[in-house]
Enzyme design. Structure first.
Site, PDB file in Angstrom:
ATOM      1  CG  ASP A   1      -2.024   0.992   1.174  1.00  0.00           C
ATOM      2  OD1 ASP A   1      -1.806   2.079   0.617  1.00  0.00           O
ATOM      3  OD2 ASP A   1      -3.117   0.696   1.668  1.00  0.00           O
ATOM      4  CD  GLN A   2       0.254   6.380   0.999  1.00  0.00           C
ATOM      5  OE1 GLN A   2      -0.891   5.989   1.226  1.00  0.00           O
ATOM      6  NE2 GLN A   2       0.727   7.453   1.597  1.00  0.00           N
TER       7      GLN A   2
ATOM      8  CB  CYS B   1      -6.754   2.798  -0.147  1.00  0.00           C
ATOM      9  SG  CYS B   1      -5.264   3.424   0.665  1.00  0.00           S
TER      10      CYS B   1
ATOM     11  CG  HIS C   1      -9.585   0.420   2.192  1.00  0.00           C
ATOM     12  ND1 HIS C   1      -8.609   1.386   2.194  1.00  0.00           N
ATOM     13  CD2 HIS C   1     -10.654   0.986   2.807  1.00  0.00           C
ATOM     14  CE1 HIS C   1      -9.053   2.483   2.762  1.00  0.00           C
ATOM     15  NE2 HIS C   1     -10.310   2.265   3.138  1.00  0.00           N
TER      16      HIS C   1
ATOM     17  CG  ASP D   1      -2.893   0.902  -2.705  1.00  0.00           C
ATOM     18  OD1 ASP D   1      -1.688   1.216  -2.609  1.00  0.00           O
ATOM     19  OD2 ASP D   1      -3.706   1.041  -1.767  1.00  0.00           O
ATOM     20  CG  HIS D   2      -2.131   4.689  -3.763  1.00  0.00           C
ATOM     21  ND1 HIS D   2      -1.337   5.211  -2.761  1.00  0.00           N
ATOM     22  CD2 HIS D   2      -3.204   4.164  -3.135  1.00  0.00           C
ATOM     23  CE1 HIS D   2      -1.918   5.013  -1.591  1.00  0.00           C
ATOM     24  NE2 HIS D   2      -3.048   4.371  -1.788  1.00  0.00           N
TER      25      HIS D   2
END
Length: 467
Positions: free
Chosen positions: A3-4, A43, A94, A290-291
């Protein structure tokens, strides 16, 4: 999945500070996609693309909004389950309701500190990590928030508990336990989803100090960065735009990079257990995020915006030798999270459902001269407007729906997006071309971004399209 995690934060991709020896080794076994993007870089919306194989126009999530039910009839896990696989998710999903399985046969859940989920409910019912943590520490009141770091802040400090209780270690341990307990007569699909390097920036002390004690490269700040001056939040610990003092920024980067190296080691732990159980040579492995995280680029933080730090993600694919993948190769084909679902189904030799917007990346990974997409269109609300982008991996065009401002970057010559090439008074030829591409993408959208073949600024924006 992580994540991130920024697309440039791999040692093998040339990052001057980040150390990812085990992911670098994984990349040498397969193909690295250097122009992978998250079309909707936050997310929830990004995971919709991953889980459905659809573009945002069709999965309907163009920004971040909690509490919207996930009712997709065809999903990545659902297709593996339908076609005979044992399917398991561990870690961050999420989705909503939080315990939705989304096609998995079983979910062991830890979404991190979600304000929406923790407010007014018994969080023990929707988080599997917290009860485990309390059992490990022998305290019924224990919480992973005891160190006080917010889940979207730039404040950093080491993990305050034994390392084996860190959420990163817990996700790895639960994934390994699935491998031990799985039905050996069935093939498996395992989704291992780490919450970090998303804040809080709380890696184990060894990982934090590894970067705290070394010089880090300067953050890039474009000659256009004053564009976000109206959105600065002086002294906010959760700022999206603004400049941190030198000391605080160094600690934030050390915490972020420390998370990355910690996860790298835990992924190696998981891969070694695949070897131990005799599964590694027969398993496809895909690594992505995800990003990204802007982390001070252009005096910006967090995600949502289309700049490379936020929108570009890592993507590595490896498989059995008989899978025909090039080894140690990289591709500059522009790809997106919607491509993961058809790629993995194709790799398993399973039926790929009709109607997906994503495409299998196996032909590219096998060296065929094909393109998955001529370009990617992405978007996300930011403050009071929606920021759109289109890119082919070589140029990138941005449009701000509130003001009508445009930007243009040459990613080949200027990969850090330091110089905005858009003409403020007279459009360049590339600017005109890409504006036409965006108009095609936004025509007939319910917001009314296009009228009579022109982009219309000032339209109201939303995080979820009417479906």
């Amino acid at each position: 999945m992580v994540d991130q995690w920024r697309g440039d934060c791999l040692g093998i991709s040339g990052h001057p500070a980040v150390q990812t020896p085990y992911l670098d080794g994984l990349a040498l076994e397969g193909v690295r996609f250097e122009r992978a993007y998250s079309a909707t870089p936050s997310c929830i919306a990004a995971r919709a693309a991953l889980f459905t194989g659809l573009a945002q126009r069709n999965h309907g999530r163009v920004g971040y909004r909690d509490g919207v039910e996930w009712n997709y009839p065809v999903t990545l896990a659902g297709e593996f389950t339908r076609q005979g696989y044992q399917t398991q998710a561990v870690g961050k999903m999420h989705v909503y309701p939080e315990r939705s399985q989304l096609g998995f046969q079983n979910v062991i859940l830890h979404d991190g500190f979600l304000h929406f989920a923790r407010r007014g409910t018994n969080y023990d019912l929707i988080d599997d990590y917290l009860p485990w943590l309390r059992d490990q520490l022998g305290r019924h009141d224990a919480d992973y928030f005891e160190h006080g770091l917010n889940c979207n802040s730039q404040v950093a400090r080491p993990w305050d508990k034994p390392e084996h209780t860190h959420p990163t270690n817990w996700v790895t341990g639960q994934a390994i336990d699935f491998l031990r307990r799985r039905d050996p007569r069935k093939p498996f699909f395992l989704f291992v989803s780490y919450h970090r390097p998303h804040p809080p920036y709380d890696p184990p002390a060894w990982a934090f100090e590894q970067y705290l004690q070394r010089d880090l490269p300067p953050v890039p700040v474009g000659d256009w960065a004053d564009l976000f001056e109206p959105y600065t939040q002086p002294r906010s610990p959760q700022l999206a735009a603004g400049r941190l003092d030198r000391h605080a920024l160094h600690r934030a980067r050390a915490g972020y990079y420390g998370h990355i190296t910690h996860i790298d080691h835990q992924i190696n732990r998981l891969l070694e257990m695949l070897h131990e159980y005799g599964l590694r040579d027969d398993t496809w492995v895909c690594f992505t995020s995800d990003h990204g995280e802007l982390l001070g680029d252009h005096d910006l933080f967090r995600k949502s915006l289309p700049y490379e730090g936020s929108a570009r993600v890592p993507l590595i694919l490896t498989g059995p030798r008989e899978g025909g993948l090039r080894r140690g190769a990289s591709s500059d084909a522009v790809v997106e999270l919607r491509d993961v679902m058809p790629t993995l189904l194709d790799a398993a030799g399973l039926e790929v459902p009709a109607g997906l917007d994503g495409h299998s990346l196996l032909p590219i990974a096998r060296g065929q001269a094909v393109r998955a997409h001529p370009h990617i269109h992405g978007e996300h609300p930011f403050m009071d407007q929606s920021v759109h982008y289109v890119t082919d991996g070589h140029e990138k065009f941005l449009w701000f729906s509130g003001t009508g401002r445009e930007q243009l970057f040459d990613l080949d010559e200027d990969p850090q997006e330091l110089h905005d090439l858009a003409g403020l008074h007279e459009a360049t030829a590339s600017q005109t071309k890409w504006r036409g591409v965006l108009i095609d993408e936004l025509t007939d959208r319910p917001e009314g971004f296009v009228d009579q073949g022109r982009l219309v600024p000032g339209r109201p924006v939303t995080a979820v399209l009417p479906m």
